[in-house]
Design a protein around this motif. Structure first.
Motif, PDB file in Angstrom:
ATOM      1  N   MET A  16      54.710  83.948  35.302  1.00  9.95           N
ATOM      2  CA  MET A  16      56.015  84.435  34.814  1.00  9.95           C
ATOM      3  C   MET A  16      56.528  83.626  33.614  1.00  9.95           C
ATOM      4  N   LEU A  17      55.724  82.685  33.142  1.00 11.66           N
ATOM      5  CA  LEU A  17      56.168  81.843  32.021  1.00 11.66           C
ATOM      6  C   LEU A  17      56.580  82.690  30.826  1.00 11.66           C
ATOM      7  N   GLY A  18      57.662  82.282  30.196  1.00  7.77           N
ATOM      8  CA  GLY A  18      58.146  82.994  29.010  1.00  7.77           C
ATOM      9  C   GLY A  18      58.932  84.239  29.342  1.00  7.77           C
ATOM     10  N   ILE A  19      58.894  84.655  30.617  1.00 11.38           N
ATOM     11  CA  ILE A  19      59.559  85.903  31.019  1.00 11.38           C
ATOM     12  C   ILE A  19      60.881  85.582  31.718  1.00 11.38           C
ATOM     13  N   ARG A  20      60.903  84.556  32.566  1.00 14.74           N
ATOM     14  CA  ARG A  20      62.095  84.137  33.302  1.00 14.74           C
ATOM     15  C   ARG A  20      62.300  82.632  33.110  1.00 14.74           C
ATOM     16  N   GLU A  21      63.536  82.189  33.214  1.00 16.40           N
ATOM     17  CA  GLU A  21      63.905  80.766  33.178  1.00 16.40           C
ATOM     18  C   GLU A  21      63.296  79.969  32.014  1.00 16.40           C
ATOM     19  N   PRO A  22      63.378  80.503  30.782  1.00 20.48           N
ATOM     20  CA  PRO A  22      62.783  79.762  29.643  1.00 20.48           C
ATOM     21  C   PRO A  22      63.471  78.426  29.381  1.00 20.48           C
ATOM     22  N   TYR A  27      59.407  78.976  26.328  1.00 19.03           N
ATOM     23  CA  TYR A  27      59.315  80.367  25.860  1.00 19.03           C
ATOM     24  C   TYR A  27      57.880  80.881  25.750  1.00 19.03           C
ATOM     25  N   GLU A  28      56.907  79.984  25.826  1.00 21.32           N
ATOM     26  CA  GLU A  28      55.509  80.437  25.701  1.00 21.32           C
ATOM     27  C   GLU A  28      55.094  81.201  26.954  1.00 21.32           C
ATOM     28  N   THR A  29      54.358  82.287  26.749  1.00 23.98           N
ATOM     29  CA  THR A  29      53.807  83.025  27.886  1.00 23.98           C
ATOM     30  C   THR A  29      52.496  82.350  28.311  1.00 23.98           C
ATOM     31  N   ILE A  30      51.987  82.770  29.458  1.00 22.94           N
ATOM     32  CA  ILE A  30      50.725  82.195  29.930  1.00 22.94           C
ATOM     33  C   ILE A  30      49.581  82.549  28.956  1.00 22.94           C
ATOM     34  N   GLN A  31      49.698  83.729  28.316  1.00 21.17           N
ATOM     35  CA  GLN A  31      48.668  84.101  27.332  1.00 21.17           C
ATOM     36  C   GLN A  31      48.732  83.173  26.118  1.00 21.17           C
ATOM     37  N   ASP A  32      49.972  82.840  25.680  1.00 17.26           N
ATOM     38  CA  ASP A  32      50.128  81.887  24.556  1.00 17.26           C
ATOM     39  C   ASP A  32      49.492  80.547  24.916  1.00 17.26           C
ATOM     40  N   ILE A  33      49.728  80.125  26.164  1.00 18.41           N
ATOM     41  CA  ILE A  33      49.236  78.802  26.582  1.00 18.41           C
ATOM     42  C   ILE A  33      47.706  78.805  26.648  1.00 18.41           C
ATOM     43  N   GLU A  34      47.139  79.902  27.165  1.00 18.97           N
ATOM     44  CA  GLU A  34      45.672  79.973  27.218  1.00 18.97           C
ATOM     45  C   GLU A  34      45.083  79.891  25.808  1.00 18.97           C
ATOM     46  N   LYS A  35      45.718  80.621  24.869  1.00 20.84           N
ATOM     47  CA  LYS A  35      45.230  80.636  23.485  1.00 20.84           C
ATOM     48  C   LYS A  35      45.285  79.223  22.882  1.00 20.84           C
TER      49      LYS A  35
END
Ligand code: CA2
Length: 151
Positions: A16-22, A27-35
């Motif tokens: 849920m990263l970047g989607i709730r409780e930023p 603000y990074e999503t899990i996809q951003d973090i993987e990249k």
């Protein structure tokens, strides 16, 4: 020769990263973090396996897999950090074989008292908490140094 492998494991709710409780987790999503992790790992010549699960048993199985496949393991076990003896036992099996880094987006030690205990902490040689998503990149750099690998 094949590239050294690092496992990066994320626990419950981190999808849920970047989607709730930023304001807490960034603000990074899990996809951003993987990249970002893939880019950082590539600069050291590491291959990474990046996985997230909401299920404790998946994390235990992946930690066991690391024993035969990985040189290093970065783990943000999320809430299981504070509760999971199963994760403690699995990480113990990596001792002397796979170097472990503990990462948290926030700093659990500055939050509620139930977050002050970590079952991951005794098994990790490095800890990054409160640096947001950058903690994973810091973990990759720490593993590279530990394994004697330069950029
Ligand atoms: O700060 C961290 O990285 C934590 O591991 C995050 C866990 C928490 O239980 C730990 O004490 C510290 C919670 C993960 C929840 O992830 C969310 C992500 C986005 C929105 C809501 C929850």
């Amino acid at each position: 020769m094949s590239q050294p492998v690092i496992f990066i494991l994320l626990g419950p709710n981190l999808n849920m990263l970047g989607i709730r409780e930023p304001h807490i987790y960034g603000y990074e999503t899990i996809q951003d973090i993987e990249k970002m992790c893939r880019k950082e790992a590539e600069s050291y010549g590491f291959d990474i396996e990046f996985k997230q699960s909401n299920h404790e048993g998946d994390l235990v199985t992946w930690i066991q897999d690391a024993l035969n496949k990985a040189r290093g393991l970065i783990i943000n076990a999320a809430a299981y950090t504070h509760t999971s003896v199963a994760i403690y036992d699995a990480l113990k099996m990596l001792e002397g074989k796979v170097s472990v880094v503990e990462v948290h987006h926030s700093n659990p030690k500055e939050r509620e008292s139930f977050r002050h205990v970590s079952y991951v902490e005794p098994h990790a040689f490095a800890h990054f908490a409160g640096h947001g998503a950058r903690g994973y990149a810091m973990g990759i750099a720490a593993l590279a140094e530990r394994l004697g690998i330069e950029k």
